[in-house]
Write a protein that holds these residues in place. Structure first.
Motif, PDB file in Angstrom:
ATOM      1  N   ASP A 139       0.854  -1.182   0.000  1.00 48.14           N
ATOM      2  CA  ASP A 139       0.000   0.000   0.000  1.00 48.14           C
ATOM      3  C   ASP A 139       0.895   1.239   0.000  1.00 48.14           C
ATOM      4  O   ASP A 139       2.098   1.163   0.285  1.00 48.14           O
ATOM      5  CB  ASP A 139      -0.937  -0.026   1.208  1.00 48.14           C
ATOM      6  CG  ASP A 139      -0.274   0.489   2.457  1.00 48.14           C
ATOM      7  OD1 ASP A 139      -0.706   1.529   2.982  1.00 48.14           O
ATOM      8  OD2 ASP A 139       0.715  -0.148   2.908  1.00 48.14           O
ATOM      9  N   THR A 141       1.444   3.568   1.978  1.00 53.27           N
ATOM     10  CA  THR A 141       2.114   3.909   3.232  1.00 53.27           C
ATOM     11  C   THR A 141       3.213   2.921   3.599  1.00 53.27           C
ATOM     12  O   THR A 141       4.003   3.179   4.517  1.00 53.27           O
ATOM     13  CB  THR A 141       1.100   3.958   4.386  1.00 53.27           C
ATOM     14  OG1 THR A 141       0.653   2.618   4.693  1.00 53.27           O
ATOM     15  CG2 THR A 141      -0.099   4.824   4.032  1.00 53.27           C
ATOM     16  N   TRP A 194      -4.462   0.437  -5.282  1.00 54.18           N
ATOM     17  CA  TRP A 194      -4.544   1.055  -3.959  1.00 54.18           C
ATOM     18  C   TRP A 194      -4.997   2.514  -4.075  1.00 54.18           C
ATOM     19  O   TRP A 194      -4.634   3.214  -5.018  1.00 54.18           O
ATOM     20  CB  TRP A 194      -3.182   1.037  -3.276  1.00 54.18           C
ATOM     21  CG  TRP A 194      -2.806  -0.248  -2.614  1.00 54.18           C
ATOM     22  CD1 TRP A 194      -1.926  -1.183  -3.072  1.00 54.18           C
ATOM     23  CD2 TRP A 194      -3.277  -0.716  -1.340  1.00 54.18           C
ATOM     24  NE1 TRP A 194      -1.825  -2.223  -2.176  1.00 54.18           N
ATOM     25  CE2 TRP A 194      -2.640  -1.962  -1.094  1.00 54.18           C
ATOM     26  CE3 TRP A 194      -4.174  -0.218  -0.391  1.00 54.18           C
ATOM     27  CZ2 TRP A 194      -2.873  -2.699   0.060  1.00 54.18           C
ATOM     28  CZ3 TRP A 194      -4.415  -0.964   0.760  1.00 54.18           C
ATOM     29  CH2 TRP A 194      -3.767  -2.186   0.978  1.00 54.18           C
ATOM     30  N   SER A 195      -5.738   2.967  -3.072  1.00 57.51           N
ATOM     31  CA  SER A 195      -6.030   4.403  -2.957  1.00 57.51           C
ATOM     32  C   SER A 195      -4.765   5.119  -2.500  1.00 57.51           C
ATOM     33  O   SER A 195      -3.883   4.516  -1.879  1.00 57.51           O
ATOM     34  CB  SER A 195      -7.157   4.642  -1.955  1.00 57.51           C
ATOM     35  OG  SER A 195      -6.752   4.245  -0.643  1.00 57.51           O
ATOM     36  N   PRO A 196      -4.632   6.411  -2.787  1.00 55.35           N
ATOM     37  CA  PRO A 196      -3.413   7.135  -2.403  1.00 55.35           C
ATOM     38  C   PRO A 196      -3.117   7.117  -0.912  1.00 55.35           C
ATOM     39  O   PRO A 196      -1.947   7.176  -0.517  1.00 55.35           O
ATOM     40  CB  PRO A 196      -3.682   8.554  -2.913  1.00 55.35           C
ATOM     41  CG  PRO A 196      -4.641   8.380  -4.050  1.00 55.35           C
ATOM     42  CD  PRO A 196      -5.522   7.244  -3.631  1.00 55.35           C
ATOM     43  N   ASP A 197      -4.170   7.029  -0.070  1.00 54.34           N
ATOM     44  CA  ASP A 197      -3.928   7.023   1.371  1.00 54.34           C
ATOM     45  C   ASP A 197      -3.826   5.610   1.950  1.00 54.34           C
ATOM     46  O   ASP A 197      -3.611   5.440   3.156  1.00 54.34           O
ATOM     47  CB  ASP A 197      -5.015   7.813   2.105  1.00 54.34           C
ATOM     48  CG  ASP A 197      -6.401   7.184   1.971  1.00 54.34           C
ATOM     49  OD1 ASP A 197      -6.535   6.122   1.315  1.00 54.34           O
ATOM     50  OD2 ASP A 197      -7.360   7.759   2.521  1.00 54.34           O
ATOM     51  N   SER A 199      -6.123   3.386   2.382  1.00 49.28           N
ATOM     52  CA  SER A 199      -7.237   2.957   3.226  1.00 49.28           C
ATOM     53  C   SER A 199      -8.173   1.977   2.528  1.00 49.28           C
ATOM     54  O   SER A 199      -8.993   1.334   3.183  1.00 49.28           O
ATOM     55  CB  SER A 199      -8.052   4.177   3.679  1.00 49.28           C
ATOM     56  OG  SER A 199      -8.679   4.799   2.565  1.00 49.28           O
ATOM     57  N   THR A 272      -4.784  12.065  -7.723  1.00 46.31           N
ATOM     58  CA  THR A 272      -5.601  13.039  -6.975  1.00 46.31           C
ATOM     59  C   THR A 272      -7.081  12.782  -7.179  1.00 46.31           C
ATOM     60  O   THR A 272      -7.911  13.227  -6.387  1.00 46.31           O
ATOM     61  CB  THR A 272      -5.244  14.465  -7.407  1.00 46.31           C
ATOM     62  OG1 THR A 272      -5.317  14.558  -8.842  1.00 46.31           O
ATOM     63  CG2 THR A 272      -3.837  14.821  -6.962  1.00 46.31           C
TER      64      THR A 272
END
Length: 693
Positions: A139, A141, A194-197, A199, A272
């Motif tokens: 992910d 992060t 994956w989402s950018p954050d 989650s 974004t």
């Protein structure tokens, strides 16, 4: 000890691809490059490396040989992924990183491994997972890794906590993998994002239950059951593909769009904003949709129509830092780059791919001269400007001001990879590829009124006027692939080897081959046989006019896949021009290929059945009067062996002699060393005998 031969070298080096650095990634600060590379031309095992941009120092990050795995045991799903991407190497053939490029994940023999890229002391370690592991991706992060196993999309934390986010809800359902037509024809090789954050994930749910079943058996192993594949044959149902937003908290939200009208999921971009591209079954309409990650609702950002088809261009859609949509469109006779809806590249420059977006700067590949591909950059301040100018074929990667350039040309062997920072070269990534035993002697020319890109290769020992040379045409000749390039490609090396055996080899890119623009591409819509054969004859005669030593009374032709179809077509329809043919894996019946590719060029078979008949060759079997060798891998799940077997049956029924070479255990590729080597030798022997050499 026998002297090494080119056919053996060609086979052993996997077409001279082993040892070449590839699959580059750039860290967000531009200071580190990640890539894979094997140890050399005799080493099929890819390893993971990093390069320090400031110092030019390379560091080995992960070596499969040091992990104590023994012989590679590749899961069936991974074998299918590699077949779709034509991957012939072993080891770490793919990897993914987190957003900071500090953690990399990869799979070996279905087991999951991670390694810290930023720590010189770190070593790769296995992360326990519910295997076999397919397509692992950290992910953003770097706290966990997603992967596919058993049709389920799973997530494992770095502490070993493993859970399924989506499991198959039907016997033919798979989450997180690309379906056949996406991987084989669209260039989409993945099925989750994956989402950018970090989650949640966007995952494709693929239901293959409506696809017909084909059975591919190995006649040399009668006790082995056949391999069952779900194949989307032209005119039949495609897989049902939907998208789901899966939260780490257990939430599950469907993405809503008109899937009946737009059944193809072409591409996904999640930066974004979350954008997807969907396309109609007839491929004449495509939409860019913005997805609300919370509700799954979609809004139309852009819609394109084309009376033939809307092209898929790699790297689109994308967004600049200022939020402008990066897209491409066929405008007149040119594929143009569009930023925020406006064309920003000139007419005549064919945009081939969007390679990267760095802030508001777009790196793209463009072609003005069809035999060359160059890197270009566009920015609002400077407009479009060329990055590479030396003749050749170039690929590129851009991030945080660091530019990687991979160049091939007629002036050197292999691929040269250079790293640039602030407009200057700061490093070169070494290639360990083996130097070929011969050098292509290539003359590039334009043939006929259509200015067909043509290459002529003569024996190194031949002097003009010293004797006639039999001719060997070596085309692909169809949509999707160029052979005539200003580079020492493996195709040119093979062509030169045949030349050294006494042939004048002519390679021609006719109508429909890439690099010439949308009008050129669409000139084969509905007609994949007649125009491409006409162009080969035009190129042959133009080459003979320029090189009087070409003997037009002895002309052979060889090709693979579409080139194999073209070779067989040539001796069937124009035996007055072509005197022998070798057809490898030829699609002889257009109805036996997949929906996306065939329906793009020939339409739906229910709507235009005659297009499929006039572009197939099985019904022309009785017209064969020239020597023909058919070659086919019996394990081919792309152009299945039924194409050759049915054609051979028709030839036999018509009393037409021919040669069939079945390849046990071979797919559409021929990575097996002994097979690849001897295929060249057997083709040479057949052609020499057939042409009276």
């Amino acid at each position: 000890m026998a002297e090494p031969s080119f056919p053996r070298q060609f086979a052993r080096t996997r077409r001279f691809r082993l040892g070449v650095p590839r699959r580059f990634g750039i860290s967000p600060d531009g200071g580190r490059v990640t890539f894979i590379r094997s140890g050399g031309g005799d080493d099929p095992v890819e390893r993971l490396w990093t390069l320090d941009v400031a110092t030019g120092e390379e560091r080995l990050v992960a070596d499969p040989g040091a992990l104590g795995l023994g012989a590679e045991d590749v899961p069936e799903e991974e074998k299918a992924r590699r077949e779709r991407s034509r991957e012939q190497a072993a080891g770490i053939v793919a990897y993914a990183t987190d957003a900071a490029a500090r953690l990399a994940a990869f799979a070996l023999s279905g087991r999951l491994y991670t390694v810290a890229l930023h720590d010189p002391a770190a070593t790769a370690a296995e992360l326990p997972a519910s295997g076999p592991v397919i397509d692992p991706r950290p992910d953003p992060t770097g706290a966990r890794v997603a992967y596919v196993s058993g049709g389920a999309l799973r997530v494992v934390d770095l502490d070993g906590t493993d859970r399924a986010l989506a499991e198959p809800d039907g016997p033919e359902v798979v989450y997180g993998l690309a379906e056949h037509v996406a991987a084989e024809e669209m260039g989409r090789d993945r099925g989750y994002w994956w989402s950018p954050d970090g989650s949640r994930l966007l995952a494709a749910r693929v239901d293959n239950s409506m696809l017909q079943r084909w059975y591919i058996s190995d006649p040399s192993q009668p006790a082995a059951p056949p391999k069952v594949i779900a194949y989307p044959q032209a005119g039949t149902d495609n897989a049902d593909v939907s998208l789901w937003l899966l939260g780490l908290d257990g939430s599950r939200v469907p993405v809503e769009w008109d899937r009946k009208a737009f059944e193809y999921l072409v591409s996904v971009y999640w930066g974004t904003s979350l954008l997807i591209v969907v396309q109609s079954r007839d491929q004449r309409t495509a939409r860019v949709l913005r997805v609300d990650p919370d509700t799954g609702a979609t809004t139309v950002v852009r819609e394109d129509h084309d009376p033939a088809w809307v092209d898929i261009v790699s790297g689109t859609p994308a967004l600049t830092a200022s939020g402008a949509l990066v897209w491409t469109a066929a405008l007149g006779a040119t594929y143009r780059l569009l930023v925020d809806g406006e064309p920003v590249t000139p007419a005549g420059l064919q945009v081939r791919a969007v390679l990267d977006v760095d802030g508001d700067t777009v790196l793209f590949a463009g072609t003005a001269e069809p035999t060359e591909t160059h890197l270009w950059m566009y920015s609002p301040e400077d407009g479009p400007r060329p990055v590479t100018t030396e003749p050749g074929v170039h690929e590129g990667w851009l991030g945080a001001g660091t530019l990687i350039v991979a160049a091939r040309s007629l002036d050197h062997f292999g691929t040269r990879v250079t790293v640039h920072r602030n407009g200057r070269q700061v490093a070169e990534i070494a290639s360990h590829a083996e130097t070929p035993l011969l050098t292509p002697r290539v003359t590039l020319m334009r043939a006929g009124e259509r200015e067909l890109c043509t290459a002529v290769l003569l024996p190194s020992w031949h002097e003009p006027g010293t004797g006639k040379l039999p001719v060997l045409m070596a085309p692909y000749g169809g949509p999707g692939l160029q052979l005539v390039l200003a580079a020492r490609t493996w195709d040119m090396l093979v062509a030169q080897w045949f030349a050294e055996q006494g042939f004048a080899v002519v390679v021609a890119d006719g109508r429909g081959t890439p690099g010439r623009g949308p009008v050129w591409d669409r000139s084969v819509r509905g007609e994949l046989a007649t125009p491409v054969l006409e162009d080969q004859i035009t190129a042959l005669h133009a080459a003979a006019d320029r090189h009087p030593d070409l003997d037009l009374s002895r002309v052979g032709i060889r090709g693979w896949s579409f080139g194999g179809f073209l070779a067989a077509l040539a001796v069937l329809r124009r035996p007055d021009v072509f005197h022998a043919a070798v057809a490898g894996a030829p699609p002889t019946d257009q109805r036996l290929y997949d929906t996306y590719w065939k329906e793009r060029y020939l339409g739906h078979p229910d709507e235009d059945p005659d297009a499929y008949t006039r572009n197939s060759i099985i019904h022309e079997a009785a017209d064969l009067t020239r020597p023909l060798m058919l070659i086919h891998g019996l394990a081919d799940d792309n152009v299945i062996a039924a194409h050759t077997l049915r054609f051979s049956s028709a030839l036999t029924a018509a009393g037409r002699p021919h040669t069939v070479l079945p390849l046990t255990g071979v797919t559409h590729m021929t990575p097996q060393e002994s097979v690849a080597e001897n295929l060249l030798l057997l083709q040479l022997d057949f052609l020499k005998h057939s042409l009276g050499m």
